[in-house]
Design a protein around this motif. Structure first.
Motif, PDB file in Angstrom:
ATOM      1  N   ALA A 137       0.825  -1.209   0.000  1.00 60.60           N
ATOM      2  CA  ALA A 137       0.000   0.000   0.000  1.00 60.60           C
ATOM      3  C   ALA A 137       0.856   1.254   0.000  1.00 60.60           C
ATOM      4  O   ALA A 137       0.495   2.261   0.601  1.00 60.60           O
ATOM      5  CB  ALA A 137      -0.936  -0.013   1.210  1.00 60.60           C
ATOM      6  N   GLY A 138       2.002   1.202  -0.683  1.00 62.12           N
ATOM      7  CA  GLY A 138       2.913   2.335  -0.684  1.00 62.12           C
ATOM      8  C   GLY A 138       2.347   3.547  -1.414  1.00 62.12           C
ATOM      9  O   GLY A 138       1.803   3.419  -2.514  1.00 62.12           O
ATOM     10  N   ASP A 139       2.483   4.724  -0.817  1.00 63.42           N
ATOM     11  CA  ASP A 139       1.920   5.945  -1.386  1.00 63.42           C
ATOM     12  C   ASP A 139       2.948   7.042  -1.608  1.00 63.42           C
ATOM     13  O   ASP A 139       2.573   8.189  -1.861  1.00 63.42           O
ATOM     14  CB  ASP A 139       0.816   6.494  -0.460  1.00 63.42           C
ATOM     15  CG  ASP A 139      -0.477   5.706  -0.593  1.00 63.42           C
ATOM     16  OD1 ASP A 139      -0.796   5.290  -1.716  1.00 63.42           O
ATOM     17  OD2 ASP A 139      -1.141   5.501   0.433  1.00 63.42           O
ATOM     18  N   VAL A 140       4.234   6.725  -1.530  1.00 59.22           N
ATOM     19  CA  VAL A 140       5.250   7.758  -1.732  1.00 59.22           C
ATOM     20  C   VAL A 140       5.097   8.389  -3.113  1.00 59.22           C
ATOM     21  O   VAL A 140       5.135   9.614  -3.267  1.00 59.22           O
ATOM     22  CB  VAL A 140       6.662   7.179  -1.552  1.00 59.22           C
ATOM     23  CG1 VAL A 140       7.715   8.150  -2.097  1.00 59.22           C
ATOM     24  CG2 VAL A 140       6.939   6.894  -0.079  1.00 59.22           C
ATOM     25  N   GLY A 141       4.887   7.559  -4.132  1.00 55.57           N
ATOM     26  CA  GLY A 141       4.708   8.089  -5.476  1.00 55.57           C
ATOM     27  C   GLY A 141       3.502   8.992  -5.583  1.00 55.57           C
ATOM     28  O   GLY A 141       3.542  10.032  -6.257  1.00 55.57           O
ATOM     29  N   SER A 142       2.413   8.633  -4.912  1.00 54.57           N
ATOM     30  CA  SER A 142       1.204   9.454  -4.948  1.00 54.57           C
ATOM     31  C   SER A 142       1.415  10.786  -4.243  1.00 54.57           C
ATOM     32  O   SER A 142       0.895  11.818  -4.675  1.00 54.57           O
ATOM     33  CB  SER A 142       0.039   8.701  -4.291  1.00 54.57           C
ATOM     34  OG  SER A 142      -0.248   7.503  -4.990  1.00 54.57           O
ATOM     35  N   TYR A 143       2.163  10.791  -3.159  1.00 50.91           N
ATOM     36  CA  TYR A 143       2.402  12.036  -2.428  1.00 50.91           C
ATOM     37  C   TYR A 143       3.273  13.002  -3.220  1.00 50.91           C
ATOM     38  O   TYR A 143       3.200  14.215  -3.022  1.00 50.91           O
ATOM     39  CB  TYR A 143       3.070  11.728  -1.081  1.00 50.91           C
ATOM     40  CG  TYR A 143       2.102  11.473   0.045  1.00 50.91           C
ATOM     41  CD1 TYR A 143       2.031  12.329   1.137  1.00 50.91           C
ATOM     42  CD2 TYR A 143       1.249  10.382   0.025  1.00 50.91           C
ATOM     43  CE1 TYR A 143       1.137  12.107   2.173  1.00 50.91           C
ATOM     44  CE2 TYR A 143       0.354  10.138   1.048  1.00 50.91           C
ATOM     45  CZ  TYR A 143       0.303  11.003   2.113  1.00 50.91           C
ATOM     46  OH  TYR A 143      -0.589  10.773   3.125  1.00 50.91           O
ATOM     47  N   LEU A 144       4.130  12.461  -4.105  1.00 50.88           N
ATOM     48  CA  LEU A 144       5.058  13.311  -4.852  1.00 50.88           C
ATOM     49  C   LEU A 144       4.688  13.413  -6.328  1.00 50.88           C
ATOM     50  O   LEU A 144       5.459  13.948  -7.119  1.00 50.88           O
ATOM     51  CB  LEU A 144       6.485  12.761  -4.711  1.00 50.88           C
ATOM     52  CG  LEU A 144       7.084  12.850  -3.301  1.00 50.88           C
ATOM     53  CD1 LEU A 144       8.379  12.060  -3.224  1.00 50.88           C
ATOM     54  CD2 LEU A 144       7.334  14.299  -2.910  1.00 50.88           C
ATOM     55  N   ASP A 145       3.509  12.876  -6.695  1.00 47.54           N
ATOM     56  CA  ASP A 145       3.041  12.946  -8.079  1.00 47.54           C
ATOM     57  C   ASP A 145       4.054  12.315  -9.036  1.00 47.54           C
ATOM     58  O   ASP A 145       4.459  12.907 -10.039  1.00 47.54           O
ATOM     59  CB  ASP A 145       2.768  14.399  -8.483  1.00 47.54           C
ATOM     60  CG  ASP A 145       1.997  14.486  -9.808  1.00 47.54           C
ATOM     61  OD1 ASP A 145       1.311  13.511 -10.147  1.00 47.54           O
ATOM     62  OD2 ASP A 145       2.110  15.520 -10.488  1.00 47.54           O
ATOM     63  N   VAL A 146       4.467  11.079  -8.704  1.00 53.63           N
ATOM     64  CA  VAL A 146       5.466  10.366  -9.500  1.00 53.63           C
ATOM     65  C   VAL A 146       4.912   9.017  -9.919  1.00 53.63           C
ATOM     66  O   VAL A 146       4.344   8.280  -9.103  1.00 53.63           O
ATOM     67  CB  VAL A 146       6.770  10.164  -8.695  1.00 53.63           C
ATOM     68  CG1 VAL A 146       7.708   9.193  -9.413  1.00 53.63           C
ATOM     69  CG2 VAL A 146       7.463  11.488  -8.473  1.00 53.63           C
ATOM     70  N   GLN A 147       5.079   8.689 -11.188  1.00 52.94           N
ATOM     71  CA  GLN A 147       4.792   7.353 -11.694  1.00 52.94           C
ATOM     72  C   GLN A 147       6.045   6.855 -12.398  1.00 52.94           C
ATOM     73  O   GLN A 147       6.656   7.584 -13.183  1.00 52.94           O
ATOM     74  CB  GLN A 147       3.607   7.374 -12.669  1.00 52.94           C
ATOM     75  CG  GLN A 147       2.279   7.691 -11.999  1.00 52.94           C
ATOM     76  CD  GLN A 147       1.118   7.639 -12.979  1.00 52.94           C
ATOM     77  OE1 GLN A 147       1.318   7.678 -14.186  1.00 52.94           O
ATOM     78  NE2 GLN A 147      -0.092   7.540 -12.457  1.00 52.94           N
ATOM     79  N   PHE A 148       6.414   5.623 -12.103  1.00 52.55           N
ATOM     80  CA  PHE A 148       7.646   5.086 -12.668  1.00 52.55           C
ATOM     81  C   PHE A 148       7.467   3.593 -12.892  1.00 52.55           C
ATOM     82  O   PHE A 148       6.809   2.909 -12.103  1.00 52.55           O
ATOM     83  CB  PHE A 148       8.823   5.360 -11.721  1.00 52.55           C
ATOM     84  CG  PHE A 148      10.173   5.099 -12.311  1.00 52.55           C
ATOM     85  CD1 PHE A 148      10.550   5.684 -13.515  1.00 52.55           C
ATOM     86  CD2 PHE A 148      11.083   4.270 -11.664  1.00 52.55           C
ATOM     87  CE1 PHE A 148      11.810   5.449 -14.060  1.00 52.55           C
ATOM     88  CE2 PHE A 148      12.342   4.041 -12.196  1.00 52.55           C
ATOM     89  CZ  PHE A 148      12.707   4.626 -13.402  1.00 52.55           C
ATOM     90  N   ARG A 149       8.052   3.108 -13.964  1.00 55.26           N
ATOM     91  CA  ARG A 149       7.833   1.709 -14.352  1.00 55.26           C
ATOM     92  C   ARG A 149       8.575   0.717 -13.447  1.00 55.26           C
ATOM     93  O   ARG A 149       8.233  -0.462 -13.402  1.00 55.26           O
ATOM     94  CB  ARG A 149       8.279   1.492 -15.797  1.00 55.26           C
ATOM     95  CG  ARG A 149       9.768   1.642 -16.016  1.00 55.26           C
ATOM     96  CD  ARG A 149      10.150   1.575 -17.486  1.00 55.26           C
ATOM     97  NE  ARG A 149      11.597   1.577 -17.671  1.00 55.26           N
ATOM     98  CZ  ARG A 149      12.367   2.638 -17.578  1.00 55.26           C
ATOM     99  NH1 ARG A 149      11.819   3.816 -17.296  1.00 55.26           N
ATOM    100  NH2 ARG A 149      13.674   2.552 -17.761  1.00 55.26           N
ATOM    101  N   ARG A 150       9.612   1.180 -12.758  1.00 56.84           N
ATOM    102  CA  ARG A 150      10.420   0.295 -11.921  1.00 56.84           C
ATOM    103  C   ARG A 150      10.032   0.433 -10.453  1.00 56.84           C
ATOM    104  O   ARG A 150       9.495   1.456 -10.026  1.00 56.84           O
ATOM    105  CB  ARG A 150      11.901   0.628 -12.068  1.00 56.84           C
ATOM    106  CG  ARG A 150      12.436   0.489 -13.484  1.00 56.84           C
ATOM    107  CD  ARG A 150      12.517  -0.954 -13.910  1.00 56.84           C
ATOM    108  NE  ARG A 150      13.161  -1.108 -15.205  1.00 56.84           N
ATOM    109  CZ  ARG A 150      13.216  -2.248 -15.865  1.00 56.84           C
ATOM    110  NH1 ARG A 150      12.671  -3.338 -15.363  1.00 56.84           N
ATOM    111  NH2 ARG A 150      13.821  -2.297 -17.036  1.00 56.84           N
TER     112      ARG A 150
END
Length: 426
Positions: free
Chosen positions: A190-203
Motif C-alpha cells: 500500500a505504498g503511497d510515496v509516489g502518490s504524495y510526490l506525483d510520480v509514476q515510474f515503471r520500476r
C-alpha cells in the motif's frame, strides 16, 4: 602487538573450546564470547561508538552462531566494520564454503575440529590484515565505522497516523540541506510515496528482489531521480509483488543504497514483514510515528513489543514522533514515552491538517508552504535526529533527542528477523 579477538558462538561447548585454544595463542587477548548475532553486532556497535580503536582486530564466527546465518553475519560485520578481520569456523572446510565466505567478506576459514596451528595461522593473518587496513586508513575518527550512508526508517503505529508524510518531509529536508538522499517505499502492498510526490515510474523495489549482486547500474535503472533532488525507490504498483521482497532482498537493496547515498529514508508502513523488519534492524535511526489517542498509542506499544520479541529492535532504541499534537490533548508525549518505553523527541508535530489538505489532495507535498507549522516541525525534527548533517559533523550540528552532544543518534547494530519468517511459515 596484542591481538584482540572476539569469538561468537551459539554453542556453549564450542565457545569454551574456542576460548581455551585462543588463550594459548601468544600475544592474544580473547574477549568473553558472545552467544548470538545480535550480541555480536551490538557489542561491535558499542565499541565503535566509544572509540574505533576499541574494536577487536579479529572476530571469529562459529557456523552455528544463529539466529542469523553465519555468512549473513559476516557480511554485516564486513560492511559495518570494514577494518575488522572476520574468520569463519565451520565443519565444512570445502572450496564451496571457502568461496562463499570470501564473497561475504571473511578473511579466512578454520575447519572443525579446531587445531592450534590452523587457528594461530588464520588469526595472525586476519590480524595483520586488520592492522594494515587501519594503518592505511589512519587511526582515529577517519576510520570508517560503517558501510557508507545512514539509514532512517519511519514506521507507523497504525494506519493514518502520518507515516508516509513524515518520511517524505524528512527526505525533502535532508535533500534541501544538500545531502544526497534516497527515499524508499517499503510499504510493499500500500505504498503511497509516489502518490504524495506525483510520480509514476515503471520500476520498483520488486525489480531488484531477484538480483544477487546489485551493481550501481542496476540500482540506477530502478531508482527515479525526482526534480526535488530525491532518489525514489518506489513500492510495486501491483501489491502482490511485495511478496517478492524478502529479508535477503531488503538487505541487498539497503546495502546498495547505503553505498551510493549519504542518507536513506525508508517508509516502512504499518505492517511488520520480513523486509521492513530487516530495514528496522539495519537502521541507524528507527522512528515510530503515533498520534496522541488511545488506539494509536496502544498500537505503538504493541508494535514496539513485537519488535522486541522478534529481536528486531529494543524499545529504548526507537524514537517516538507524536503527530497531530496540541496542548489540549489529554495524552501528552511524556505519557506516551512512559507507556511505550521509547525515546522521545523534543519537537511534537502540531495538528494542522488544513495547512496540508491542498498539497495532499494535489499529490504534491513537496509544494507545502515553508510557513506551514507542520513542515517547520518536521524539518526541525529532521535536524534534531541528525538527518541534515553527516554523523561526524563538527560541534554545533543538531543534537538528537535526549542527547547532550552535537552528534547524531548513535549507530545501532541490528538484530535478527529470522523468527518472523519461521513464524509466518508455521
Amino acid at each position: 602487538m596484542t591481538t584482540r579477538i572476539l569469538p561468537a558462538a551459539g554453542d556453549p561447548d564450542a565457545a569454551r573450546a574456542i576460548v581455551a585454544l585462543l588463550s594459548q595463542l601468544p600475544d592474544a587477548e580473547p574477549a568473553a564470547p558472545v552467544p548470538d548475532s545480535t550480541s555480536l553486532l551490538d557489542t561491535l556497535g558499542r565499541l565503535a561508538a566509544d572509540s574505533l580503536d576499541e574494536l577487536p582486530e579479529v572476530v571469529l564466527v562459529h557456523e552455528r552462531i544463529g539466529p542469523v546465518p553465519a555468512l549473513e553475519v559476516i557480511r554485516e560485520v564486513a560492511l559495518r566494520f570494514p577494518a575488522v578481520g572476520v574468520v569463519l569456523i565451520s565443519s565444512d572446510a570445502g572450496p564451496g564454503l571457502f568461496s562463499a565466505a570470501m564473497d561475504s567478506g571473511a578473511r579466512g576459514l578454520i575447519g572443525l575440529p579446531l587445531a592450534y596451528e590452523e587457528l594461530a595461522a588464520r588469526v595472525q593473518a586476519a590480524a595483520q590484515w586488520s592492522v594494515g587496513v587501519r594503518r592505511h586508513l589512519g587511526r582515529g575518527p577517519e576510520v570508517p565505522a560503517g558501510p557508507g550512508g545512514r539509514v532512517v526508517t519511519v514506521t507507523g503505529a497504525k494506519g493514518g497516523v502520518g507515516t508516509t508524510f513524515t518520511a517524505v518531509q524528512f527526505a525533502l529536508a535532508a535533500a534541501a540541506a544538500g545531502r544526497r538522499t534516497a527515499l524508499v517505499d517499503l510499504d510493499l502492498q500500500a505504498g503511497d510515496v509516489g502518490s504524495y510526490l506525483d510520480v509514476q515510474f515503471r520500476r520498483s523495489i520488486a525489480d531488484l528482489a531477484g538480483i544477487q549482486d546489485i551493481s550501481p547500474r542496476v540500482l540506477q535503472d530502478a531508482v527515479y531521480e525526482d526534480r526535488t533532488g530525491l532518489a525514489l525507490l518506489l513500492a510495486p504498483a501491483e501489491g502482490e509483488r511485495g511478496e517478492e521482497v524478502d529479508e535477503r532482498a531488503a538487505r541487498q537493496v539497503i546495502g546498495a543504497l547505503r553505498s551510493r547515498y549519504e542518507l536513506v529514508v525508508i517508509d516502512c508502513g504499518t505492517q511488520v514483514t520480513g523486509a521492513n523488519a530487516t530495514a528496522v534492524e539495519l537502521a541507524d535511526v528507527a522512528v515510530m510515528v503515533t498520534t496522541p489517542d488511545v488506539v494509536a498509542v496502544r498500537a505503538a506499544k504493541r508494535m514496539v513489543r513485537m519488535w522486541e520479541r522478534l529481536q528486531v529492535r529494543k524499545a529504548e532504541d526507537t524514537v517516538m514522533v507524536v503527530n497531530r499534537w496540541s496542548k489540549h490533548t489529554e495524552i501528552q508525549p511524556s505519557l506516551i514515552e512512559k507507556i511505550t518505553k521509547t525515546r522521545p523527541t523534543r519537537t511534537p508535530v502540531p495538528a494542522a491538517f488544513k495547512e496540508l489538505q491542498a498539497v495532499v489532495d494535489a499529490g504534491r507535498v513537496q509544494d507545502l508552504d515553508n510557513r506551514s507549522t507542520v513542515k517547520q516541525a518536521l524539518w526541525t525534527l529532521a535536524a534534531e535526529l541528525g538527518l541534515l548533517a553527516a554523523p561526524d559533523a563538527p560541534a554545533g550540528s543538531p543534537a538528537p533527542a535526549g542527547s547532550g552532544s552535537g552528534s547524531a543518534l548513535a549507530l545501532r547494530a541490528a538484530g535478527p528477523v529470522a523468527r518472523l519468517r519461521r513464524g509466518r511459515e508455521g
